[in-house]
Scaffold this active site. Structure first.
Site, PDB file in Angstrom:
ATOM      1  N   LYS A   1     -67.793  33.061-127.084  1.00 53.91           N
ATOM      2  CA  LYS A   1     -68.871  32.122-126.833  1.00 53.91           C
ATOM      3  C   LYS A   1     -68.334  30.693-126.942  1.00 53.91           C
ATOM      4  O   LYS A   1     -67.250  30.479-127.445  1.00 53.91           O
ATOM      5  CB  LYS A   1     -69.997  32.315-127.861  1.00 53.91           C
ATOM      6  N   GLY A   2     -69.142  29.741-126.477  1.00 52.31           N
ATOM      7  CA  GLY A   2     -68.753  28.343-126.626  1.00 52.31           C
ATOM      8  C   GLY A   2     -68.447  27.668-125.313  1.00 52.31           C
ATOM      9  O   GLY A   2     -68.041  26.508-125.301  1.00 52.31           O
ATOM     10  N   GLY A   3     -68.695  28.379-124.192  1.00 56.53           N
ATOM     11  CA  GLY A   3     -68.540  27.740-122.880  1.00 56.53           C
ATOM     12  C   GLY A   3     -69.414  26.496-122.778  1.00 56.53           C
ATOM     13  O   GLY A   3     -69.072  25.533-122.085  1.00 56.53           O
TER      14      GLY A   3
ATOM     15  N   THR B   1     -77.857  28.910-126.686  1.00 55.88           N
ATOM     16  CA  THR B   1     -77.666  27.821-125.711  1.00 55.88           C
ATOM     17  C   THR B   1     -77.109  28.387-124.404  1.00 55.88           C
ATOM     18  O   THR B   1     -76.326  29.345-124.438  1.00 55.88           O
ATOM     19  CB  THR B   1     -76.664  26.797-126.290  1.00 55.88           C
TER      20      THR B   1
ATOM     21  N   GLU C   1     -74.198  27.964-133.058  1.00 55.15           N
ATOM     22  CA  GLU C   1     -74.510  29.349-132.664  1.00 55.15           C
ATOM     23  C   GLU C   1     -74.003  30.332-133.726  1.00 55.15           C
ATOM     24  O   GLU C   1     -74.676  31.294-134.083  1.00 55.15           O
ATOM     25  CB  GLU C   1     -73.875  29.655-131.306  1.00 55.15           C
TER      26      GLU C   1
ATOM     27  N   ALA D   1     -73.497  34.813-123.851  1.00 50.42           N
ATOM     28  CA  ALA D   1     -72.069  34.902-124.166  1.00 50.42           C
ATOM     29  C   ALA D   1     -71.263  34.666-122.893  1.00 50.42           C
ATOM     30  O   ALA D   1     -71.772  34.813-121.775  1.00 50.42           O
ATOM     31  CB  ALA D   1     -71.727  36.275-124.741  1.00 50.42           C
ATOM     32  N   ASP D   2     -69.995  34.320-123.087  1.00 52.59           N
ATOM     33  CA  ASP D   2     -69.077  34.150-121.951  1.00 52.59           C
ATOM     34  C   ASP D   2     -68.346  35.446-121.648  1.00 52.59           C
ATOM     35  O   ASP D   2     -67.993  35.706-120.491  1.00 52.59           O
ATOM     36  CB  ASP D   2     -68.097  33.022-122.264  1.00 52.59           C
TER      37      ASP D   2
ATOM     38  N   LYS E   1     -70.151  39.355-117.365  1.00 50.82           N
ATOM     39  CA  LYS E   1     -69.648  38.997-118.704  1.00 50.82           C
ATOM     40  C   LYS E   1     -69.007  40.189-119.419  1.00 50.82           C
ATOM     41  O   LYS E   1     -68.363  40.019-120.451  1.00 50.82           O
ATOM     42  CB  LYS E   1     -70.787  38.448-119.570  1.00 50.82           C
TER      43      LYS E   1
HETATM   44  C1  5RP Z   1     -72.798  28.137-125.244  1.00 52.89           C
HETATM   45  C2  5RP Z   1     -72.566  29.603-125.106  1.00 52.89           C
HETATM   46  C3  5RP Z   1     -73.292  30.312-124.016  1.00 52.89           C
HETATM   47  O1  5RP Z   1     -74.023  31.351-124.600  1.00 52.89           O
HETATM   48  C4  5RP Z   1     -72.309  30.867-123.028  1.00 52.89           C
HETATM   49  O2  5RP Z   1     -71.500  29.804-122.553  1.00 52.89           O
HETATM   50  C5  5RP Z   1     -73.003  31.568-121.862  1.00 52.89           C
HETATM   51  O3  5RP Z   1     -73.645  30.641-121.064  1.00 52.89           O
HETATM   52  P1  5RP Z   1     -74.486  31.042-119.767  1.00 52.89           P
HETATM   53  O4  5RP Z   1     -75.682  31.815-120.244  1.00 52.89           O
HETATM   54  O5  5RP Z   1     -74.852  29.700-119.165  1.00 52.89           O
HETATM   55  O6  5RP Z   1     -73.606  31.856-118.863  1.00 52.89           O
HETATM   56  O7  5RP Z   1     -71.822  30.210-125.839  1.00 52.89           O
HETATM   57  O8  5RP Z   1     -71.968  27.568-126.214  1.00 52.89           O
END
Ligand code: 5RP
Length: 215
Positions: free
Chosen positions: A92-94, A26, A101, A81-82, A119
């Site tokens: 993760k989990g932003g 996601t 996931e 990932a964040d 990141k």
């Molecule tokens: C979602 C996530 C995403 O992988 C994470 O937040 C990175 O998002 P982005 O690709 O928009 O920077 O863990 O729950």
């Protein structure tokens, strides 16, 4: 960073094999992966999705979304990932999709993580660590985490996960032992999952750039 996300997402197509069912994460980086997957959709059998958001994007491109209970183990999972440390351990989990996931990552033989260069960190924790909690346990879990870490849990108000739960974001951590912290937070009653992917880190990290770097 948008261009780096696109380059990372498109590079992950290299890991697709004919006839695969692909685990799909996601977020905005994954959105580029899904779009690229749409361009080669005849080569895959379908996808297992980690969120309603990704399901909608996959379906809009005509990619069949399958139930993990029906597919069994997957060969490949691609997700963003964040934060990502040098051992490919992640926060993760932003996007609040951490629980699904984590389930798909666990079910997959290979986890390819796609990130932009911002990141990459030496020590996880500058990005607030997301924890999905059953709503009635929100303040209990917050107190326990505060006692355990001295870091500050903040309720992500107005966010309800796809599983009907709430998110606490833990601010001010410097995570020197990610496996131990993941295990400890998982023990607190009311925690559904924690956005630390250390017990099961990524296998491959693609850092978007021209050209992308594969770690
Ligand atoms: C979602 C996530 C995403 O992988 C994470 O937040 C990175 O998002 P982005 O690709 O928009 O920077 O863990 O729950």
């Amino acid at each position: 960073m948008t261009e780096a996300k696109r380059l990372a997402g498109e590079k992950a197509i290299d890991y697709i094999e004919d006839g695969m069912i692909v685990g799909v994460g996601t977020g905005s980086t994954v959105a580029y992966f899904i779009d690229a997957l749409g361009r080669i959709k005849e080569r895959i059998k379908g996808a297992v999705s980690s969120s309603e958001q990704s399901t909608a994007r996959l379906k809009a491109l005509g990619i069949e979304v399958l139930d993990l209970n029906a597919t069994g183990p997957l060969a490949l999972y691609v997700d963003g990932a964040d934060e990502c440390d040098p051992h490919k351990r992640l926060i993760k989990g932003g996007g609040a999709a951490l629980t699904r996931e984590k389930i798909i990552a666990e079910a997959s033989a290979k986890f390819v993580c796609i990130v932009d260069p911002a990141k990459r960190v030496d020590v996880l924790g500058k990005f607030p660590l997301p924890v999905e909690v059953v709503p009635m346990a929100r303040s209990l879990v917050a107190r326990e985490i505060l006692g355990m870490t001295r870091a500050q849990p903040v309720w992500r108000e107005n966010v309800v996960t796809d599983n009907g739960n709430w998110i606490l974001d833990i601010h001010g951590l410097a995570i020197t032992d990610p496996v131990a912290l993941e295990t400890a937070i998982n023990q607190i009653p009311g925690v559904v999952s924690v956005g630390l992917f250390a017990r099961r880190p990524a296998d491959v990290v693609i850092v978007g750039g021209e050209p992308p770097i594969v770690l």
